[in-house]
Design an enzyme around this catalytic site. Structure first.
Site, PDB file in Angstrom:
ATOM      1  CG  HIS A 270      -2.147  -0.855   1.004  1.00 57.37           C
ATOM      2  ND1 HIS A 270      -2.141  -2.191   1.311  1.00 57.37           N
ATOM      3  CD2 HIS A 270      -3.367  -0.596   0.502  1.00 57.37           C
ATOM      4  CE1 HIS A 270      -3.317  -2.707   1.022  1.00 57.37           C
ATOM      5  NE2 HIS A 270      -4.082  -1.768   0.520  1.00 57.37           N
ATOM      6  N   GLY A 271       2.072   1.175   0.441  1.00 57.39           N
ATOM      7  CA  GLY A 271       2.883   2.388   0.423  1.00 57.39           C
ATOM      8  C   GLY A 271       4.188   2.209   1.154  1.00 57.39           C
TER       9      GLY A 271
END
Lengths: 308, 520
Positions: free
Chosen positions: B328-329
């Site tokens: 996700h990041g």
């Protein structure tokens, strides 16, 4: 119902109201965007409204600007001499937002004077903070939720005129004292959270850019250090000395000698700053704003060498 | 280009539909799919034209690997080395753009190497198109796939409704649709159904998600800036963010499903009322379904899944979720978020195992179900704090506030009401409750808004249920129709038109309205 009829219904039911709304808004021309207007007022959404008014209405009708955050938004610039002033200060705004509104006005109009409120509050951060200032709002004045918010504000103002804080906003004046009459500064300061504000380098560059743009467009820059309540001034808060010194040094680098016309935080103004009746929730009260407007008018007149 | 923008809704979409449907109508199906491919590339290039080259390079290189693997397989040779090469190529591209800055910054931080952190722009959708292509290579290696044309392969990767933020489509469900049979499915019925699905998604995004963002952002921004947040602000802000993320991402997925249907193509479901889940295991079967499926098939199972005993399963689950978090990041907040969900899943599985071993049973009552749903939502909400905060410090400041570490403060405006005769004001103050101006709590309107969002999330059918998605996708297994489900009528046309007008007006009124999953 067949899917074909369904699609026709959707197209008609969505298309006709959209067309109608765009036509009505174009005709109403609330912000003087589509045709010249000699007088236009704000109803709600101060940032958006001032941004839209600054596109055409302000440059066509005014030749003086007052820029700053909420601290100066409630100062009525009507008595300022030397030009017809519009107050482009906005509640909760930072330099990026004020600049977004001031730039089109400065580029499209001819301004003799630009008065700047000097306070770290609106130079402590940069970038558009909320969702109110955007080029989209120009089309949005024809088709968006804004016209409905204006209609709602008109209705509220009609129901209760005392709540209409923009009742004299043809020159940008925000009479938000009306909502703060019950707030006593003596009460407010007890629960106030003390904060120090440092200056953001990017915001400072934006401020410098705005001042230079105004100068390049032939405007005279006049700055003033805003009259904070005495208990908030650096003299009473030694922990703020270094940040305040840094802020003032930066301002004196950007503004030329003689451009800072007034420092409301010196002991000469203690009678104003020490009187709680001149403040509400840290902002100037109606009386305080009036006193500051008068003092500023005097200083502006002097700076522009206008006989009283 | 954003789905919720005038240039997309009034420009790109009508032109793309007109071109594609005209070509299908004159029986130029191959040309229609080529046109759709070009339109998808234009859609991608609109954001940042140079990055189109990256997308084309990624597709081109992957397709070369696909061709080489197919040739080796036909020659009876192993495709393993080529699979390894393909995976390395994909992961290194993703790693460079997404994780290089994070890795360098941390090396710098922990070892003081004084390295320059590369300032790279994250190409839109890179996590999605990288994973889709890895899945394709893995399945080709396992001989689960037949030959594919470049057009179909490229369209599978770039088909614009899913290109930027998913659903994370699988080649099995996509490529077979790029055919004459797929194109022949287009009817006015399906088009109108897709339009309605799209409008519902648009309304979820611009009305519900953007509305919730108004209340969530000030709280998280204050915490990230190190400012103290009150208990009420912290809980309301976290709740608002939970709804914002759900309506934002599920709204985007609905829009993608609706758009694809207008072109006669079905995308898989990505959400199915996740906040109605009674356990974390169930939550991951309802939230971002296509990512969960990918993580299960291409990470959890290859790691060994549940085939090597409970301890190894727990480890595999944890590792999968940790990597899912990192997907996700590139931030420690996402790593911690993944780890927290890994721990949740491990606990949930251990609990189930204990219940089975000890023959514990729970009453199948509404109250019990409500309790499980409430507990699951609470766990998910706590994890979203890490997901949303920009720094671990910001997240912990918010946790502190949520646990009462900043005291109990109510808005100053409530004092007169609470202090009225018979009110609780003085008792509350006696108990240590303070009354102060709260800068990130908007009073009754915020509470009403949160109540409405709760009602929609828990009380109303989801888009798939309302639109009878299952029947549309697979009419051979019809499910019984309900009276509240969508059908073509004057009432539904009026509601769709109303939602469309309101959403279009909201688009014009909201400046920062990008989809949250664009960042991932």
């Amino acid at each position: 119902m067949t899917s074909k009829r369904f699609l026709v219904w959707v197209a008609v039911l969505a298309g006709l109201p959209c067309l109608l709304m765009v036509s009505v808004q174009w005709k109403l021309n609330d912000f003087g965007l589509w045709r010249s207007r000699a007088s236009a007022r704000i109803w709600t959404a101060e940032k958006t409204s001032k941004y839209l008014l600054a596109q055409r209405y302000v440059p066509e009708n005014f030749d003086g600007l007052l820029l700053g955050p909420s601290l100066s938004a409630n100062i009525n610039p009507a008595p300022f001499p030397g030009a017809r002033f519009f107050n482009l200060s906005m509640q909760g705004a930072n330099i990026t937002e004020v600049r977004a509104a001031a730039e089109p006005a400065l580029q499209r109009g001819t301004f003799k004077v630009v008065v700047v409120c000097l306070n770290p509050y609106w130079i402590k951060d940069s970038g558009i903070k909320g969702d109110q200032i955007s080029e989209k709002e120009i089309v949005g004045s024809l088709f968006s939720l804004l016209p409905f918010r204006i209609a709602e504000a008109r209705y509220r103002a009609w129901r209760n005129p005392d709540w209409d804080i923009f009742h004299r906003s043809e020159n940008g004046y925000n009479d938000f004292h009306r909502l703060k009459r019950d707030i006593q500064y003596s009460d407010y300061k007890k629960s106030r959270i003390k904060r120090t504000s440092s200056v953001d380098p990017e915001a400072l560059e934006e401020f410098r850019g705005l001042v230079e743009l105004a100068r390049n467009r032939g405007a005279r820059i006049l700055g003033y250090y805003h009259p904070l309540p005495l208990d908030q001034q650096t003299r009473m808060n030694p922990e703020n000395v270094s940040s305040d010194h840094q802020f003032r040094t930066r301002m004196e680098e950007i503004l030329r000698p003689g451009e800072i016309i007034c420092d409301f935080q010196v002991p000469d103004f203690d009678s104003l700053a020490a009187d709680d009746a001149n403040y509400s929730d840290g902002h100037l009260s109606e009386r305080g704003a009036q006193l500051v407007a008068e003092a500023l008018a005097q200083r502006i007149g002097k700076a522009l060498a206008i006989a009283p | 280009m954003l789905f919720n923008s005038f240039e997309f809704i009034l420009g790109f979409l009508p032109l793309a539909l007109a071109g594609y449907l005209t070509l299908v109508r004159v029986h130029r199906v191959a040309a229609a799919f080529r046109f759709l491919l070009l339109a998808s590339l234009l859609f991608y290039a609109w954001w940042n034209p140079p990055f189109l080259l990256l997308l084309l390079a990624s597709i081109g290189l992957n397709f070369l690997v696909v061709k080489a693997m197919t040739a080796r397989r036909e020659g009876g040779h192993s495709t393993g080395p080529l699979l390894g090469l393909g995976i390395v190529l994909n992961l290194s591209t993703l790693g460079w753009f997404k994780y290089a800055g994070f890795a360098v910054a941390n090396l710098d931080r922990f070892f003081g190497l004084d390295l320059t952190v590369p300032a790279l722009v994250l190409p839109l959708g890179i996590s999605f198109f990288t994973f889709q292509q890895i899945a394709y290579l893995v399945d080709l290696h396992h001989a689960k796939l037949g030959p594919v044309s470049f057009r179909n392969y490229a369209l599978f990767v770039t088909f614009f409704p899913h290109l930027i933020a998913g659903p994370l489509v699988h080649h099995r469900e996509m490529i077979s649709q790029f055919s004459a049979a797929g194109a022949s499915r287009i009817t006015l019925d399906l088009f109108a159904w897709g339009l309605t699905y799209f409008v519902i998604g648009l309304a979820k995004k611009v009305i519900l998600a953007d509305g919730a963002a108004t209340y969530a952002s000030p709280v998280f921004n204050a915490a990230d800036a190190g400012q103290p947040v009150s208990l009420l602000e912290a809980w309301c802000g976290s709740l608002a963010y939970s709804f914002q993320l759900y309506f934002d991402f599920s709204g985007y997925s609905d829009m993608a499903i609706g758009l694809a249907a207008m072109f006669g193509i079905f995308l898989p479901l990505n959400f199915f009322s996740p906040y109605r889940s009674g356990s974390i295991i169930e939550f991951w079967r309802r939230w971002h379904i296509t990512l969960s499926r990918f993580l299960r098939d291409y990470l959890y199972i290859p790691l060994g899944g549940n085939r090597h005993g409970p301890a190894r399963r727990q480890f595999n689950l944890f590792a999968t979720m940790l990597l899912g978090g990192l997907w996700h990041g590139a931030n420690w907040t996402f790593v911690l978020w993944g780890a927290l969900h890994g721990a949740y899943l491990a606990i949930n599985h251990a609990w189930r195992h204990a219940c089975e071993v000890r023959c514990w049973t729970w009453p199948q009552t509404r109250v019990a179900r409500l309790a499980f749903v409430g507990l699951t939502f609470l766990a998910v909400l706590m994890a979203w704090v890490l997901f949303r905060a920009h720094s671990v410090e910001g997240a912990f400041l918010l946790y502190k506030a949520m646990l009462g570490g900043n005291g109990f403060t109510l808005p100053l405006a409530y004092r007169p009401t609470l202090n009225s005769p018979g009110g609780l004001g003085s008792q509350l103050e006696h108990l240590g409750v303070e009354f102060r101006q709260l800068s990130a709590f908007y009073g009754t309107p915020e509470l009403i808004w949160l109540a409405i969002l709760s009602l929609i999330a828990w009380g109303l059918p989801n888009t798939a249920e309302f639109m009878n998605y299952a029947n549309r996708v697979d009419p051979s297994k019809p499910t019984p129709e309900r009276s509240w489900q969508f059908r073509f009528s004057r009432l539904s046309a009026t509601i769709v038109a109303g939602l469309l007008i309101y959403a279009l007006m909201s688009i014009q009124s909201v400046q920062k309205s990008e989809f949250l999953y664009y960042d991932f």
